[in-house]
Structures are given as structure tokens and as C-alpha cells.
Design an enzyme around this catalytic site. Structure first.
Site, PDB file in Angstrom:
ATOM      1  N   ASP A 229       0.821  -1.200   0.000  1.00  0.00           N
ATOM      2  CA  ASP A 229       0.000   0.000   0.000  1.00  0.00           C
ATOM      3  C   ASP A 229       0.860   1.258   0.000  1.00  0.00           C
ATOM      4  OD1 ASP A 229      -2.387  -1.471   0.072  1.00  0.00           O
ATOM      5  OD2 ASP A 229      -2.256  -1.691   2.249  1.00  0.00           O
TER       6      ASP A 229
ATOM      7  N   TYR B 221       6.569  -9.875   7.195  1.00  0.00           N
ATOM      8  CA  TYR B 221       6.608  -8.427   7.310  1.00  0.00           C
ATOM      9  C   TYR B 221       7.282  -8.036   8.618  1.00  0.00           C
ATOM     10  CZ  TYR B 221       3.278  -7.605   3.468  1.00  0.00           C
ATOM     11  OH  TYR B 221       2.671  -7.520   2.242  1.00  0.00           O
TER      12      TYR B 221
END
Length: 252
Positions: free
Chosen positions: A53, A111
Site C-alpha cells: 500500500d 513483514y
């Protein structure tokens, strides 16, 4: 002769509206396609491992591309980096089987989320870590994070938009926090992630740090499948796609 090339890429997402091409904003994919067009003379279809994003960074991002040009891999890496801007780099590229797909062949991702945990902000980390100046009890936070591990419906940890919801179950294999000096890092690995999932996990952990949630409430938040039950969505600046997992041998 057609070849399937896997590009392993790293990028600073600060100036980009995520990976995927946008109509009215600059995305990493657009810049990568432009560089590829200059190297190959055409723009083949790119298959990416994920969609990051706006403002999210990638230390390891994978792209598979079918090309017909017989360019040595070392020269292909150098040529791409010549035309890419300084905030995007091809780390390496390699030939993979024709059926390989950067997204559908992916077995999981890892992540990390960086939190600069001290009263004084670090100007060199602006855009690269969340500045959070309140105390963080890592023992307590790791008790909370441990409840993320396993196969769960993560609806409570997903921003619901116009996308097809589909299967909301994900299997988390690692979720833990560590500290190095003033930097706190949340590391989470799973077979897949929902939209904003990691950032909502972090926002919920910060609620635990603030005493607004107890670690033992995490299972209840998961079970209710309600986005309003979890914490806020943490800012994008601290989030990095850290590793992408494929079958043994693909990454070398």
C-alpha cells in the site's frame, strides 16, 4: 525462446502509492514497467508477489516476467538498475520454470513493522518508523502477539472495502516483538495477509501497550470477526515486506 525471469527487488515506498498501477498517482509498478520498456523495447506482463500500500516499503519483493530476449542475467540486472530511480533496485534476477508465478507460487510472506520507542524523534527515521514515545512492555506485548499465531479468521484485522472478501482465514507462523536500543520491531510471518492486516495487528498491540486491551483479549477480538473490535490501523511508514517464501531452490 521464451524465458520466465524472477526479479528480486527492493524499494523505498515513501514516494509511491503502493505497488499497483494507479490512475492518478505514481506507483512502483509503473516505474518498473517504464524501466523494463527501455531495456527490452516492450513492456511484458508483470506478475508481482503482493500489493503493497501507499508508503509501505519492501526489502524483498518478487516479480516474474515472461520475456523473449536472450539477455544474460547479470546484464539484465545492471540494465534495469541503470534506468530505475535510486529508491528502487533490482537485487538479482534468475530463470525459473515457465509455470512459476510470483504470486500464486508464493508459500508465505514475512513483514516487519518498526517502532522508534523513545521520547525524542529521530529525523532520519521520518517515513521509515513509527515514532511512539510511551513505554512498551515487550514481555506483555509478546504474550498478546502469541495469540496471533495459528490459523484464524482475521476479519477483525482487515480493512473492509469493495474488494471481494473471500476466505478470511490466514495461518500465522510467527508473531513477535524485539528491541534493539530504541527500535522495537514487530515481525510476523504467514501464508498470506489481508488488506491492512499487519498494520491493524500493530495498532492493536499498541492498545495493549496503553493498557486499553489485555493480552488475553486477543482471542476474543479474533473470534468476534468485527473490525471495530480491534485497534486502529497503524501508519504505513513503519511497514516493510521483509521476505517472500517459495519452494526450496527458487530463491537460490
Amino acid at each position: 525462446m521464451m524465458r520466465n525471469i524472477l526479479f528480486i527487488v527492493s524499494y523505498d515506498g515513501s514516494k509511491y502509492h503502493g505497488w499497483q498501477v494507479q490512475k492518478n498517482a505514481l506507483a512502483v509498478q509503473e516505474v518498473f514497467q517504464q524501466a523494463m520498456g527501455r531495456v527490452l523495447g516492450s513492456t511484458p506482463d508483470l506478475k508481482a508477489c503482493s500489493r503493497t500500500d501507499t508508503g509501505v516499503h519492501a526489502r524483498q519483493f518478487c516479480i516474474s516476467v515472461h520475456i523473449e530476449r536472450d539477455i544474460p542475467l547479470e546484464r539484465l540486472t545492471a540494465a534495469m538498475n541503470h534506468f530505475l530511480p535510486p529508491d528502487i533496485a533490482v537485487l538479482s534476477c534468475r530463470e525459473v520454470p515457465m509455470e512459476f508465478h510470483a504470486r500464486y507460487s508464493c508459500r508465505g510472506k514475512e513483514y516487519v513493522y518498526q517502532i522508534w520507542n523513545t521520547q525524542v524523534r529521530n529525523p532520519f527515521l521520518n517515513g521509515y518508523a513509527l515514532h511512539y514515545w510511551y513505554p512498551m512492555n515487550l514481555e506483555k506485548l509478546n504474550r498478546a502477539a502469541a495469540h496471533y499465531v495459528g490459523a484464524h479468521d482475521f476479519t477483525s484485522f482487515c480493512t473492509l472495502d469493495l474488494r471481494d472478501r473471500g476466505d478470511m482465514v490466514r495461518t500465522v507462523t510467527k508473531a513477535e516483538l524485539s528491541r534493539s536500543g530504541d527500535m522495537v520491531t514487530f515481525t510476523v510471518a504467514a501464508d498470506g495477509f489481508l488488506y491492512n492486516m499487519v498494520r491493524i495487528m500493530v495498532g492493536t498491540l499498541l492498545r495493549v501497550a496503553q493498557g486499553k486491551f489485555e493480552p488475553e483479549q486477543i482471542p476474543q477480538i479474533l473470534e468476534c470477526c468485527d473490525r471495530n473490535a480491534a485497534g486502529p490501523t497503524a501508519p504505513a511508514c513503519g511497514l516493510y515486506l521483509n521476505r517472500v517464501f517459495y519452494d526450496e531452490g527458487v530463491m537460490g
